[in-house]
Design a protein around this motif. Structure first.
Motif, PDB file in Angstrom:
ATOM      1  N   ARG A  37       0.841  -1.208   0.000  1.00 35.86           N
ATOM      2  CA  ARG A  37       0.000   0.000   0.000  1.00 35.86           C
ATOM      3  C   ARG A  37       0.874   1.255   0.000  1.00 35.86           C
ATOM      4  NH1 ARG A  37      -5.359   0.216   3.561  1.00 35.86           N
ATOM      5  NH2 ARG A  37      -5.708  -1.548   2.158  1.00 35.86           N
ATOM      6  N   ALA A  38       1.964   1.238   0.745  1.00 31.17           N
ATOM      7  CA  ALA A  38       2.854   2.414   0.795  1.00 31.17           C
ATOM      8  C   ALA A  38       3.468   2.699  -0.564  1.00 31.17           C
ATOM      9  CB  ALA A  38       3.960   2.162   1.810  1.00 31.17           C
ATOM     10  N   SER A  39       3.725   1.624  -1.313  1.00 25.96           N
ATOM     11  CA  SER A  39       4.417   1.784  -2.605  1.00 25.96           C
ATOM     12  C   SER A  39       3.549   2.498  -3.631  1.00 25.96           C
ATOM     13  CB  SER A  39       4.815   0.404  -3.143  1.00 25.96           C
ATOM     14  OG  SER A  39       3.656  -0.284  -3.623  1.00 25.96           O
ATOM     15  N   GLY A  40       2.225   2.552  -3.330  1.00 26.51           N
ATOM     16  CA  GLY A  40       1.318   3.187  -4.285  1.00 26.51           C
ATOM     17  C   GLY A  40       1.065   2.317  -5.490  1.00 26.51           C
ATOM     18  N   ARG A  41       1.456   1.051  -5.396  1.00 22.13           N
ATOM     19  CA  ARG A  41       1.326   0.141  -6.550  1.00 22.13           C
ATOM     20  C   ARG A  41       0.345  -0.993  -6.190  1.00 22.13           C
ATOM     21  NH1 ARG A  41       7.078  -1.629  -7.972  1.00 22.13           N
ATOM     22  NH2 ARG A  41       6.298  -2.039 -10.069  1.00 22.13           N
ATOM     23  N   ASP A  42      -0.858  -0.567  -5.668  1.00 23.93           N
ATOM     24  CA  ASP A  42      -1.868  -1.582  -5.283  1.00 23.93           C
ATOM     25  C   ASP A  42      -2.206  -2.481  -6.461  1.00 23.93           C
ATOM     26  OD1 ASP A  42      -3.102   1.043  -3.376  1.00 23.93           O
ATOM     27  OD2 ASP A  42      -2.433  -0.864  -2.514  1.00 23.93           O
ATOM     28  N   ASN A  43      -1.991  -1.936  -7.673  1.00 28.59           N
ATOM     29  CA  ASN A  43      -2.399  -2.734  -8.848  1.00 28.59           C
ATOM     30  C   ASN A  43      -1.245  -3.586  -9.365  1.00 28.59           C
ATOM     31  OD1 ASN A  43      -0.768  -0.719  -9.624  1.00 28.59           O
ATOM     32  ND2 ASN A  43      -1.928  -0.101 -11.453  1.00 28.59           N
ATOM     33  N   ILE A  44      -0.137  -3.605  -8.607  1.00 30.90           N
ATOM     34  CA  ILE A  44       1.027  -4.381  -9.085  1.00 30.90           C
ATOM     35  C   ILE A  44       0.623  -5.848  -9.237  1.00 30.90           C
ATOM     36  CG2 ILE A  44       1.902  -4.750  -6.755  1.00 30.90           C
ATOM     37  CD1 ILE A  44       4.719  -4.427  -7.826  1.00 30.90           C
ATOM     38  N   THR A  48       4.771 -10.165 -10.275  1.00 36.82           N
ATOM     39  CA  THR A  48       5.875  -9.255  -9.926  1.00 36.82           C
ATOM     40  C   THR A  48       6.108  -9.273  -8.424  1.00 36.82           C
ATOM     41  OG1 THR A  48       5.328  -7.817 -11.785  1.00 36.82           O
ATOM     42  CG2 THR A  48       6.661  -6.852 -10.019  1.00 36.82           C
ATOM     43  N   ILE A  49       4.990  -9.198  -7.687  1.00 36.38           N
ATOM     44  CA  ILE A  49       5.120  -9.168  -6.217  1.00 36.38           C
ATOM     45  C   ILE A  49       5.772 -10.446  -5.710  1.00 36.38           C
ATOM     46  CG2 ILE A  49       3.779  -9.412  -4.096  1.00 36.38           C
ATOM     47  CD1 ILE A  49       1.941  -7.326  -4.957  1.00 36.38           C
ATOM     48  N   ASN A  50       5.388 -11.557  -6.316  1.00 38.88           N
ATOM     49  CA  ASN A  50       5.884 -12.848  -5.794  1.00 38.88           C
ATOM     50  C   ASN A  50       7.202 -13.277  -6.403  1.00 38.88           C
ATOM     51  OD1 ASN A  50       3.670 -13.082  -4.102  1.00 38.88           O
ATOM     52  ND2 ASN A  50       2.411 -13.973  -5.735  1.00 38.88           N
ATOM     53  N   PHE A 268       8.942  -2.808  -2.274  1.00 36.93           N
ATOM     54  CA  PHE A 268       7.796  -2.874  -3.178  1.00 36.93           C
ATOM     55  C   PHE A 268       7.673  -1.629  -4.049  1.00 36.93           C
ATOM     56  CE2 PHE A 268       6.213  -6.939  -2.295  1.00 36.93           C
ATOM     57  CZ  PHE A 268       6.472  -7.206  -0.961  1.00 36.93           C
ATOM     58  N   ALA A 269       8.385  -0.575  -3.685  1.00 40.60           N
ATOM     59  CA  ALA A 269       8.385   0.614  -4.545  1.00 40.60           C
ATOM     60  C   ALA A 269       9.284   0.425  -5.762  1.00 40.60           C
ATOM     61  CB  ALA A 269       8.865   1.831  -3.753  1.00 40.60           C
ATOM     62  N   VAL A 270      10.272  -0.472  -5.669  1.00 38.10           N
ATOM     63  CA  VAL A 270      11.237  -0.578  -6.777  1.00 38.10           C
ATOM     64  C   VAL A 270      11.119  -1.888  -7.580  1.00 38.10           C
ATOM     65  CG1 VAL A 270      12.906   0.940  -5.656  1.00 38.10           C
ATOM     66  CG2 VAL A 270      13.098  -1.560  -5.364  1.00 38.10           C
ATOM     67  N   ILE A 271      10.454  -2.929  -7.001  1.00 36.15           N
ATOM     68  CA  ILE A 271      10.460  -4.192  -7.772  1.00 36.15           C
ATOM     69  C   ILE A 271       9.574  -4.053  -9.035  1.00 36.15           C
ATOM     70  CG2 ILE A 271      10.928  -5.653  -5.792  1.00 36.15           C
ATOM     71  CD1 ILE A 271       8.003  -6.519  -5.798  1.00 36.15           C
TER      72      ILE A 271
END
Ligand code: PYL
Length: 271
Positions: A37-44, A48-50, A268-271
């Motif tokens: 949520r902090a990364s602003g990329r809720d739609n990531i 990518t996340i995993n 999570f902001a950079v991945i």
């Protein structure tokens, strides 16, 4: 920015699971949820996340030098979140070269002034101050059931406070800023005109504050007399910026750590 010492970080790695469970019980969000949520990329996308991004932590000897356990602690937080993280054996430029030679896509490194995450493939970067502020406010978002429309007071208009202001304004909170240096508050207002500058801290608390972000390097900034006890407090400042009486009055409604939320939010902001 306060320079961490070994005592601030020595137990983080072994306590990560406990801390994650604590965050879940206090905020209804885990460290990973808060950081996303902090990364602003809720739609990531989940792939990518995993994806276990190969991530290097490079110790830097500049300035006051290496903090014993710092790189290893950052690495353990990253591994806990699923990154394929390692600390380079070499330091400084040689460590940076080693990281690239060993296929790292993301690099974390900190000197005395800046702690950055850099994705050398995408070019995305994240500053620890900004994303610590955003990460703590994401925790407040979980903890309070949503910051939108709530009165928020940020104490400290440095990099952490500015990151907090960005997040809270974007989420629709009513943001007030207090800094002992009025010029810093005015500088933040020039970039974020929605915020309201406060000139006196006790008076600021008297305006029905619901959310508090204590982002200063000072102790006991917040006294028990300022608080009703119903607020939600994010306290990224090191050392903890609440007096002992204020901590007792808040009865656990305080989020505070030395590295975890900031490092997780940077990842999570950079991945
Ligand atoms: C990133 C932390 C958060 C609070 N204060 C910041 C700090 O202590 N910065 C200095 C970090 C120095 C790290 C050292 C090393 O071990 O690589 N250069």
């Amino acid at each position: 920015m306060t320079r961490l010492c070994e005592q601030d970080i020595c137990s983080i790695s072994e306590m990560l699971k406990n801390y994650d469970n604590y965050l879940l019980s206090k905020t209804s969000g885990r460290l990973r949820d808060i950081a996303i949520r902090a990364s602003g990329r809720d739609n990531i996308d989940t792939d990518t996340i995993n994806s276990a991004k190969k991530t290097a932590v490079v110790p830097l000897t500049s300035g006051e030098g290496i903090i014993r356990g710092f790189s290893e602690t950052v690495c353990s937080i990253l591994r806990y979140l699923g990154a394929d993280a390692f600390v380079t054996q070499k330091t400084d430029v040689a460590g940076l070269s080693q990281a690239v030679d060993e296929g790292a896509e993301v690099i974390f490194m900190a000197d005395d002034l800046t702690f950055s995450a850099i994705n050398i493939k995408s070019g995305r970067t994240a500053d620890n101050g900004e994303f610590t502020g955003k990460g703590y406010c994401a925790a407040l978002d979980f903890m309070s059931g949503g910051v939108s429309g709530k009165n928020a007071l940020i104490i400290g208009a440095g990099p952490v406070g500015c990151g907090a202001a960005q997040f809270l304004v974007a989420k629709g909170a009513c943001v007030h800023i207090y800094d002992i240096d009025m010029e810093k508050s005015e500088q933040l207002k020039r970039s974020t005109p929605e915020i309201v500058i406060e000139k006196n801290l006790p008076d600021a608390f008297g305006k029905g504050v619901e959310l508090v972000v204590e982002a200063t390097p000072s102790k006991s900034v917040i006294e028990a007399s300022y608080l009703r006890g119903t607020e939600y407090i994010a306290a990224p400042g090191i050392p903890l910026g609440l007096s002992a009486g204020a901590v007792n009055k808040m009865d656990g409604r305080i989020i505070h750590d030395a590295l975890e939320i900031g490092v997780a939010s940077m990842l999570f902001a950079v991945i």
